[in-house]
Design a protein around this motif. Sequence first.
Motif, PDB file in Angstrom:
ATOM      1  N   LEU A 106       7.738   4.867  -7.274  1.00 56.92           N
ATOM      2  CA  LEU A 106       6.634   5.130  -6.363  1.00 56.92           C
ATOM      3  C   LEU A 106       5.800   3.866  -6.202  1.00 56.92           C
ATOM      4  O   LEU A 106       5.051   3.469  -7.104  1.00 56.92           O
ATOM      5  N   THR A 107       5.937   3.220  -5.061  1.00 54.93           N
ATOM      6  CA  THR A 107       5.195   1.994  -4.768  1.00 54.93           C
ATOM      7  C   THR A 107       3.827   2.340  -4.184  1.00 54.93           C
ATOM      8  O   THR A 107       3.538   3.504  -3.861  1.00 54.93           O
ATOM      9  N   ALA A 108       3.013   1.316  -4.012  1.00 58.07           N
ATOM     10  CA  ALA A 108       1.702   1.522  -3.399  1.00 58.07           C
ATOM     11  C   ALA A 108       1.847   2.095  -1.993  1.00 58.07           C
ATOM     12  O   ALA A 108       1.080   2.982  -1.588  1.00 58.07           O
ATOM     13  N   ASP A 109       2.833   1.606  -1.247  1.00 57.38           N
ATOM     14  CA  ASP A 109       3.056   2.128   0.112  1.00 57.38           C
ATOM     15  C   ASP A 109       3.440   3.601   0.086  1.00 57.38           C
ATOM     16  O   ASP A 109       2.989   4.391   0.920  1.00 57.38           O
ATOM     17  N   ASP A 110       4.301   3.975  -0.877  1.00 55.55           N
ATOM     18  CA  ASP A 110       4.675   5.387  -1.007  1.00 55.55           C
ATOM     19  C   ASP A 110       3.441   6.237  -1.278  1.00 55.55           C
ATOM     20  O   ASP A 110       3.247   7.294  -0.663  1.00 55.55           O
ATOM     21  N   LEU A 111       2.626   5.783  -2.193  1.00 55.36           N
ATOM     22  CA  LEU A 111       1.460   6.567  -2.590  1.00 55.36           C
ATOM     23  C   LEU A 111       0.439   6.684  -1.461  1.00 55.36           C
ATOM     24  O   LEU A 111      -0.229   7.717  -1.323  1.00 55.36           O
ATOM     25  N   ARG A 112       0.339   5.649  -0.641  1.00 52.64           N
ATOM     26  CA  ARG A 112      -0.605   5.715   0.482  1.00 52.64           C
ATOM     27  C   ARG A 112      -0.175   6.765   1.515  1.00 52.64           C
ATOM     28  O   ARG A 112      -1.012   7.320   2.230  1.00 52.64           O
ATOM     29  N   ARG A 113       1.133   7.025   1.586  1.00 48.72           N
ATOM     30  CA  ARG A 113       1.622   8.036   2.532  1.00 48.72           C
ATOM     31  C   ARG A 113       1.395   9.458   2.017  1.00 48.72           C
ATOM     32  O   ARG A 113       1.474  10.419   2.781  1.00 48.72           O
ATOM     33  N   ALA A 114       1.126   9.578   0.732  1.00 41.09           N
ATOM     34  CA  ALA A 114       0.989  10.896   0.107  1.00 41.09           C
ATOM     35  C   ALA A 114      -0.478  11.330   0.157  1.00 41.09           C
ATOM     36  O   ALA A 114      -1.204  11.276  -0.838  1.00 41.09           O
ATOM     37  N   GLU A 115      -0.902  11.799   1.300  1.00 38.36           N
ATOM     38  CA  GLU A 115      -2.320  12.058   1.514  1.00 38.36           C
ATOM     39  C   GLU A 115      -2.857  13.220   0.677  1.00 38.36           C
ATOM     40  O   GLU A 115      -4.056  13.293   0.413  1.00 38.36           O
TER      41      GLU A 115
ATOM     42  N   HIS B 211       7.655   3.105 -13.477  1.00 39.22           N
ATOM     43  CA  HIS B 211       8.235   3.285 -12.145  1.00 39.22           C
ATOM     44  C   HIS B 211       7.179   3.714 -11.120  1.00 39.22           C
ATOM     45  O   HIS B 211       7.490   3.879  -9.943  1.00 39.22           O
ATOM     46  N   VAL B 212       5.951   3.907 -11.565  1.00 36.11           N
ATOM     47  CA  VAL B 212       4.842   4.297 -10.693  1.00 36.11           C
ATOM     48  C   VAL B 212       3.833   3.160 -10.658  1.00 36.11           C
ATOM     49  O   VAL B 212       3.466   2.616 -11.717  1.00 36.11           O
ATOM     50  N   ASP B 213       3.364   2.794  -9.471  1.00 31.61           N
ATOM     51  CA  ASP B 213       2.307   1.788  -9.352  1.00 31.61           C
ATOM     52  C   ASP B 213       0.995   2.453  -9.755  1.00 31.61           C
ATOM     53  O   ASP B 213       0.282   3.023  -8.931  1.00 31.61           O
ATOM     54  N   ALA B 214       0.706   2.390 -11.053  1.00 31.06           N
ATOM     55  CA  ALA B 214      -0.438   3.120 -11.599  1.00 31.06           C
ATOM     56  C   ALA B 214      -1.762   2.571 -11.076  1.00 31.06           C
ATOM     57  O   ALA B 214      -2.711   3.334 -10.852  1.00 31.06           O
ATOM     58  N   GLU B 215      -1.846   1.273 -10.875  1.00 31.87           N
ATOM     59  CA  GLU B 215      -3.079   0.683 -10.377  1.00 31.87           C
ATOM     60  C   GLU B 215      -3.392   1.177  -8.967  1.00 31.87           C
ATOM     61  O   GLU B 215      -4.528   1.560  -8.661  1.00 31.87           O
ATOM     62  N   ALA B 216      -2.371   1.200  -8.120  1.00 30.96           N
ATOM     63  CA  ALA B 216      -2.557   1.710  -6.755  1.00 30.96           C
ATOM     64  C   ALA B 216      -2.913   3.191  -6.780  1.00 30.96           C
ATOM     65  O   ALA B 216      -3.760   3.658  -6.004  1.00 30.96           O
TER      66      ALA B 216
END
Length: 341
Positions: free
Chosen positions: A74-83, A97-102
């Motif tokens: 799960l990248t920052a871009d993925d997480l931004r899409r997950a509203e 595997h998860v961008d925890a900071e984002a």
Amino acid sequence: MKFVAVLYPGPAEQHVDHSGLELLGSTEGALGLAKLLESEGHELVVLSDRDRALRDHLADAHVFITTPFWPTYLTADDLRRAERLELVLTAGVGSDHVDAEAAAELGITVAEVTGSNVVSVAEHAVMQLLALVRNYLPAYQQVVDGRWDIADIAARSHDIEDKTIGIVGMGQIGQRIALRLRGFDVKVLYNTRHRRGSTDEAVFGARFKHLDDLVAQSDAIVLSCPLTAETKGLFDERRLRAMRPGSWLVNIARGQIVDTDALVEVLESGHLGGYAGDVWYPQPAPPDHPWRTMPGHALTPHVSGTTLEAQQRYAAGIQDSVRRYLDGDPLQEDYVVARPT
């Protein structure tokens, strides 16, 4: 609410196990979540197709569950899409595997089931260390191939007694590895960010060493440290070449701690005696991953932390976290990797 769980596929064939323990970590077991969620009217999507999960289900998921063994990156871009996403859970230990900071910046909590795998991984590490030192896999392969060439195996088979074993990372897993090695009459060295006290060192039977000294003095090294910016590529070509000729390396931490191509080179040159472990990058490892065909390895897929017993522990931890989330209660503090900033 929508819960999405991406888990490894169930077995292709039926297996008989007399323990009575369920295979909870796969898609068919679904971490025991089906009754809990569906009885309360929540939607549970369980699948093994990670691309499909990101493409079709992430956008409207409230909770996303993945594992270290079959990770969804799960990248920052993925997480931004997950509203709608509020919580990412790792069924196991290790959420790199998860961008925890984002996630934290986006108001998403990241958590895992701390401690659920420590016994299983420590046992696996000792097993693979012994497999390397005793040259076990080539001996087994002789049996499969119908051969009986004792000298070919004995020429690279050793006792582990009196060897020096270095452990990089002395967290819960590293500590249990040290404790399990005490019965083999080995000398244990360790390196970790924060040195343990003298009482702990006496219990573990281990002495602290700076990393370069540990590398130079060890007959075998076990990596059990987390993947961080500091440890990524820690065992590059220079450090691998600094290991004792003929020594062994076991990695039950993360694949990216070891330089992929440099490891192949030192094994092909004969500098190292062998490499074992069960962590790769990426995961699942593609069929053409160079570690699959390099000499002297005793690798497994990422299975060390998902024994049937470990599955009961991390499934229970996931169920507890989901229950707390639904009730509006805080997660167990030691489970939380990142919280909203």
